[in-house]
Design an enzyme around this catalytic site. Structure first.
Site, PDB file in Angstrom:
ATOM      1  N   PRO A 172       0.680  -0.995  -0.166  1.00 57.24           N
ATOM      2  CA  PRO A 172       0.085   0.465  -0.114  1.00 57.24           C
ATOM      3  C   PRO A 172       1.180   1.321  -0.167  1.00 57.24           C
ATOM      4  O   PRO A 172       1.787   1.131   0.665  1.00 57.24           O
ATOM      5  CB  PRO A 172      -1.089   0.150   1.418  1.00 57.24           C
ATOM      6  CG  PRO A 172       0.435  -1.142   2.363  1.00 57.24           C
ATOM      7  CD  PRO A 172       0.695  -1.836   1.516  1.00 57.24           C
ATOM      8  N   GLY A 175       0.697   8.985   0.202  1.00 58.41           N
ATOM      9  CA  GLY A 175       1.692   9.968  -0.290  1.00 58.41           C
ATOM     10  C   GLY A 175       3.096   9.459  -0.118  1.00 58.41           C
ATOM     11  O   GLY A 175       3.258  10.531  -0.694  1.00 58.41           O
ATOM     12  N   GLY A 176       3.707   8.423  -0.816  1.00 57.31           N
ATOM     13  CA  GLY A 176       4.990   7.979  -0.315  1.00 57.31           C
ATOM     14  C   GLY A 176       6.046   9.791   0.089  1.00 57.31           C
ATOM     15  O   GLY A 176       7.100   9.294  -1.188  1.00 57.31           O
ATOM     16  N   THR A 254       2.913   4.734  10.261  1.00 60.18           N
ATOM     17  CA  THR A 254       4.647   5.267  10.645  1.00 60.18           C
ATOM     18  C   THR A 254       4.836   5.362  11.989  1.00 60.18           C
ATOM     19  O   THR A 254       5.857   5.723  12.736  1.00 60.18           O
ATOM     20  CB  THR A 254       4.998   5.664   9.846  1.00 60.18           C
ATOM     21  OG1 THR A 254       4.210   6.898   9.834  1.00 60.18           O
ATOM     22  CG2 THR A 254       4.769   5.276   8.393  1.00 60.18           C
ATOM     23  N   ARG A 255       3.580   5.348  12.944  1.00 58.63           N
ATOM     24  CA  ARG A 255       2.925   5.922  14.028  1.00 58.63           C
ATOM     25  C   ARG A 255       3.955   7.976  14.266  1.00 58.63           C
ATOM     26  O   ARG A 255       4.817   7.814  15.254  1.00 58.63           O
ATOM     27  CB  ARG A 255       4.252   5.571  14.744  1.00 58.63           C
ATOM     28  CG  ARG A 255       3.664   5.993  16.582  1.00 58.63           C
ATOM     29  CD  ARG A 255       4.460   4.262  17.222  1.00 58.63           C
ATOM     30  NE  ARG A 255       4.395   3.033  17.489  1.00 58.63           N
ATOM     31  CZ  ARG A 255       2.871   3.109  17.990  1.00 58.63           C
ATOM     32  NH1 ARG A 255       2.176   3.861  19.058  1.00 58.63           N
ATOM     33  NH2 ARG A 255       2.274   1.829  18.654  1.00 58.63           N
ATOM     34  N   ILE A 312      -5.240  -0.083   5.754  1.00 62.88           N
ATOM     35  CA  ILE A 312      -5.386   0.621   6.786  1.00 62.88           C
ATOM     36  C   ILE A 312      -6.640   1.674   5.765  1.00 62.88           C
ATOM     37  O   ILE A 312      -6.310   1.965   4.678  1.00 62.88           O
ATOM     38  CB  ILE A 312      -4.592   1.210   7.383  1.00 62.88           C
ATOM     39  CG1 ILE A 312      -3.866   1.575   8.850  1.00 62.88           C
ATOM     40  CG2 ILE A 312      -5.539   2.776   8.206  1.00 62.88           C
ATOM     41  CD1 ILE A 312      -2.462   2.038   9.108  1.00 62.88           C
ATOM     42  N   ARG A 454      17.574  20.307  -0.138  1.00 58.19           N
ATOM     43  CA  ARG A 454      18.298  19.117  -0.606  1.00 58.19           C
ATOM     44  C   ARG A 454      18.277  18.958  -2.058  1.00 58.19           C
ATOM     45  O   ARG A 454      19.349  18.417  -2.492  1.00 58.19           O
ATOM     46  CB  ARG A 454      17.409  17.407  -0.264  1.00 58.19           C
ATOM     47  CG  ARG A 454      18.514  16.794  -0.769  1.00 58.19           C
ATOM     48  CD  ARG A 454      17.909  14.693  -0.082  1.00 58.19           C
ATOM     49  NE  ARG A 454      16.555  14.297  -0.422  1.00 58.19           N
ATOM     50  CZ  ARG A 454      16.384  13.490   0.180  1.00 58.19           C
ATOM     51  NH1 ARG A 454      16.918  12.769   0.698  1.00 58.19           N
ATOM     52  NH2 ARG A 454      14.792  13.294   0.122  1.00 58.19           N
ATOM     53  N   TYR A 517      16.015  15.952  16.572  1.00 57.82           N
ATOM     54  CA  TYR A 517      16.145  15.711  14.773  1.00 57.82           C
ATOM     55  C   TYR A 517      17.835  16.276  14.475  1.00 57.82           C
ATOM     56  O   TYR A 517      18.300  17.062  14.433  1.00 57.82           O
ATOM     57  CB  TYR A 517      15.597  16.875  13.702  1.00 57.82           C
ATOM     58  CG  TYR A 517      14.743  16.352  13.089  1.00 57.82           C
ATOM     59  CD1 TYR A 517      15.262  16.002  12.128  1.00 57.82           C
ATOM     60  CD2 TYR A 517      13.541  16.470  13.326  1.00 57.82           C
ATOM     61  CE1 TYR A 517      13.892  15.065  10.444  1.00 57.82           C
ATOM     62  CE2 TYR A 517      12.357  16.085  12.416  1.00 57.82           C
ATOM     63  CZ  TYR A 517      12.832  15.078  10.662  1.00 57.82           C
ATOM     64  OH  TYR A 517      12.144  15.000   9.434  1.00 57.82           O
TER      65      TYR A 517
END
Length: 597
Positions: A172, A175-176, A254-255, A312, A454, A517
């Site tokens: 599945p 949004g990729g 992905t939580r 989902i 990037r 991060y």
């Protein structure tokens, strides 16, 4: 679960059917939005979608040249498209495809669609490894063979049953935007691989205004969800950095965590009910209550499952009225340690604003480079005339050490005023000085354009990536310092000959710790395999994170990129539980992405 006596059903919203109409195929975001060198040799940001759009950034090129060693004449070529004849030949399952056609499901597998749909948008996420390959005009050794566009929950039930009958592998995609290789197809998968594009399932099914709940199809994109709810005076408040492009189902799988989690919570705090279609049937609870004690929580098998157990389809979330008051702010600190201590005290006093993020000195100086040519750009006021004199001379802040925290307060007018007073009082105790609302707003909005950097870096032989962790408060400062030291050391080992950017920020806070991060970038000129070199550096950084008590991930997930670290994160018994659930729900490995373990 279907009792909607007090609910309303919004109207249907029309959106572009295929993302490739708007988005880049080998980079981040919209086709019309990018950093580029203009005819005068300055970097500008194109398009009209962001506050930075159309602006010239006169300091960005000098910063890139001095900080990264970039020379504009040294460019990396990227192809504009991929030759379809170079794509791997499809493995088709005629029985499965025939059933999909008979049931009226939209299906695509022709060569042009394999070029424009399968490869470019639905066989990869946004890791450096994937995009570097695409820019060279190459694909993975294995890509999806067919794509199916389900339109509702029942469609998904039928297609999963068909996949079980015909032994078809399903992956599945929402949004990729994944950065964990979770969408890449296993190279040795000999079955037909069908990617299930969920973006046609993009509606709010109902809203219950009395209980403040909304049932939403999993394929809806974040910004569309918030826009539709806002029209009804509501919101979820879930704002991950990728909310323009990521989907609700992806958040659950992905939580995920959002920038405003201090008020609204992470995705597991917002979720009340969820449906997931598995090879064994539909996995869901039979009621929607705020909490129940009925053994282990089934939702925890779904949240963070990363496409390994099922699809989902529908999610019921808590919603809230739109905040009546929204105010931005910012604070500068003499150094990163003072900022960390402030954020910790704010968290412990339970007065954290919706968002509070602390950038280290490298990011603070990077903010100067992103100052637009017009007056009032990001952080420009920090170094204007008397303010610069006051900060550096009278207050004694050293520009080579100072850092900044950006703040966003949301709620009613009274509570926001109380929060502001408490936060700024705590900041002053730790040497912090209020730096204005405009700087906070500019810093917050910069989040949505930073990912575009990037691409221009790759144009000039710079590889870059971000990764995150969570860590207890007493280890935040040490972990940040040690990981940055490890990054520079490993770059030397890998033969990096140019300055290395290793920087971090604290992005979310909790009673017991914080999310950190990291951003890593270096010019790879002279290195034979730049991606391998980058991965070696990030793996070393990841090893340092775990050694310093950090987690494998805070919200990006595991995918294939980080599953090598699962044995250091979960005990063998824990991994056995994950495998046992997989074995029961999906004994034939229909959901064969091979993420997690």
């Amino acid at each position: 679960a279907e009792n909607t006596s007090s609910s309303i059903k919004p109207g249907t919203r029309s959106i572009p059917r295929r993302r490739e109409e708007l988005l880049k195929w080998s980079g981040w975001g919209y086709k019309d939005s990018l950093f580029k060198l203009n005819e005068k040799g300055s970097i500008c940001f194109t398009g009209s979608r962001y506050k930075l759009s159309g602006m010239i950034l006169p300091e960005l090129r000098p910063w890139m040249e001095s900080t990264m060693g970039i020379h504009i004449e040294q460019k990396s070529k990227a192809v504009s498209e991929i030759d379809p004849s170079k794509l791997p030949k499809p493995i088709l399952n005629e029985g499965f495809m025939q059933e999909m056609h008979q049931t009226g499901r939209e299906l695509s597998s022709d060569p042009m669609d394999r070029q424009m749909i399968f490869l470019l948008f639905r066989s990869h996420g946004h890791t450096l490894e994937e995009l570097f390959l695409l820019r060279k005009g190459q694909s993975n050794a294995r890509i999806p063979d067919v794509i199916v566009f389900p339109r509702n929950h029942n469609d998904v039930v039928k297609l999963v049953a068909s996949a079980v009958r015909h032994n078809v592998c399903l992956i599945p995609i929402g949004g990729g935007t994944t950065v964990t290789l979770s969408l890449s197809c296993p190279e040795n998968e000999a079955r037909c691989i069908a990617t299930i594009d969920m973006t046609q399932m993009n509606q709010i099914l109902w809203v219950d205004e009395k209980n403040l709940l909304a049932r939403i199809e999993a394929g809806i994109i974040g910004q569309d969800l918030e826009r539709d709810l806002a029209a009804m005076g509501l919101c979820t408040g879930h704002e991950p950095d990728s909310m323009e492009f990521s989907s609700l189902g992806g958040w659950v799988a992905t939580r995920a965590s959002g920038m405003k989690k201090n008020v609204y919570g992470n995705i597991e705090d917002l979720l009340v009910h969820v449906k997931m279609v598995t090879p064994r049937g539909v996995l869901e609870k039979n009621c929607m209550v705020p909490r129940m004690s009925a053994g282990p929580d089934l939702h925890q098998f779904i949240i963070g499952s990363e496409g390994t157990l099922g699809i989902i389809t529908e999610v019921t979330l808590k919603v809230r009225p739109l905040p009546k008051c929204q105010r931005y702010g910012s604070v500068i600190f003499p150094d990163f340690k003072h900022g960390i201590d402030c954020l910790r005290e704010v968290a412990l006093n339970r007065c954290a604003p919706a968002s509070i993020r602390l950038m280290d000195n490298e990011q603070f100086r990077f903010g100067q480079a992103l100052k637009p040519q017009v007056a009032g750009g990001i952080f420009s006021s920090f170094f204007n005339g008397m303010k610069k004199f006051y900060v550096t001379k009278l207050k004694g802040y050293d520009p080579s050490h100072m850092c900044v925290a950006t703040l966003l307060f949301e709620g009613d007018t009274v509570s926001v005023a109380q929060q502001e007073k408490l936060v700024y009082e705590i900041a002053a105790k730790h040497g912090g000085m209020a730096a204005g609302e405009e700087n906070g707003q500019q810093g917050y909005m910069l989040t949505y354009v930073i990912a575009y950097l990037r691409d221009i870096g790759l144009d000039y032989e710079v590889v870059s990536e971000s990764f995150e962790t969570s860590v207890p408060w007493d280890r935040v400062d040490d972990l940040c310092r040690n990981v940055k030291d490890r990054i520079h050391h490993e770059c030397q080992i890998q033969g990096v000959k140019y300055p290395v950017l290793g920087t971090c920020r604290v992005t979310q806070t909790y009673d017991a710790g914080a999310c950190v991060y990291f951003y890593l970038a270096f010019k790879y000129r002279g290195i034979r395999e730049p991606v391998d070199a980058y991965l070696a550096v990030e793996n070393a950084a990841r090893d340092e994170i775990l050694s310093n008590g950090g987690s494998i991930s805070h919200h990006h997930g595991v995918g294939k990129l980080r599953k090598q670290y699962m044995s250091r994160t979960v005990t063998p018994a824990g991994i056995g539980v994950v495998k046992s659930v997989k074995e029961y729900l999906d004994p034939r490995n229909i959901f064969g992405s091979r993420n997690l373990v």
